[in-house]
Design an enzyme around this catalytic site. Sequence first.
Site: not given
Length: 466
Positions: A116-118, A121, A149
């Site tokens: 989910f960090k994509d 980011m 992350t």
Amino acid sequence: MGNDSLKYISTRGYQEKLEFHDVIFEGLAPDGGLYIPETWPRLDNDTIKSFNKKTYQEIAFNVISPYVDKSLPSKSLKTIINKAYSEFDNSEITPISKLNDNYYLLELYHGPTFAFKDVAMQFIGQLMSYYLNQDNKYINILGATSGDTGAAAIEGFKDIKSSKIFILHPYNKISEVQRKFMTTVKSDNVHNIAVKGSFDDCQIIIKEIFSDYEYKKQKNLTAVNSINWARIMCQIVYYFYALSRLKNNNEKVIFSVPTGNFGDILAGYIAKNMGLAIDMLNIATNENDILTRTLESGSHKLKSVKSTLSPSIDIQISSNFERLLYDITKNSEYITTIMNDLKNLNSYQLSNSITDKIKESFCSHTVTESEVKMLIKDTYNQHNIVIDPHTAVGLGSAKKCKNIYDLIIVLSTAHPAKFKDTVSSVINDISFIPTKIEKMMNFDEKLIILDNDVQLVKNFITDNTV
């Protein structure tokens, strides 16, 4: 669009208010606080209702626009959003899969590093690059990761000539796949630092470095952890997206969020404050259950970090919880006091009035290691869906909530292949592992291993920055 009147303030009362352009590069405030908008913008009901006919990118534009200002024209924001999500492997960006009549999985792992960090980011990489090109500046990016992350940040900033990126991760405490997503990237501007300690130790090092304001300015350091406001801002979008695809009438809605640093679930709380009809947010914890204990007793007391099957939430210091406490109390002196207590005494006590206020929006339930394995196995056997251990925490915790909700949406935060050894041993199947990951496991790695010491990390950064 945009909101030139919206300013960002520190949770600990630092006097200078920042504009959007500055807050995304700032990380921590000089007083150690986290930046937060002075007020929450609200979207009107007609706008929210229109989302069911909009793409993810169009919803993102509507949700993010109120937080930006004239430094980012609407046309440029749209370009950044479209570039950010061009590499996702599903056109819906965060598609939804159905488990049964009222349980759904919000799949947040369709970006380039399968987590989910994509979602944030990829946007932040484009956003910072836009401003750096405009300002003709160079930055050094510093972050700590509990597994995902770092990979997402490196993917977002690799080969960007106006930046170098330094990512700390706890040595031997993340999965092999998580590590290799970072350490196999062949880019001269990427530096991976394995710290002999926990993720909390990595976070403490980051905060100590950022608290040296002169060093921070001298090295032009910026943060990409969820202490960075832009991270939270991007994550608000998929709550609006999810309900645009699921909610029709007056259903009671709960989101269950695997929670470590509290950023992902805080985004849901902000979405609710912006007008989204969320009835409850469930803080799903593994055996590192500090937030569950806090809601039960008001006592926020650090314990030793346990290594679990869901390492990305093996966290005791939930940095973004400070943002929630400030929003509830609006008292920066109080926040400063309890954060000093946490630093010096490893604990603080919340009053009943504060915990009661938190419970208006949040509940919390813990999932054990044996329950995680059982949930992975049962979800595979009953639904033919493979989930990772963090999603299992979210699902198992949701099942412990009150049985009063019509829509139960579990945030599926990582592709199961990121934890392939754990998952394959439970379901006796490896067909869920993509070719990309199979190939990556054979790539050479590049990292440095350091003791848990702020000065050692600082020296490494100094030696590798301009």
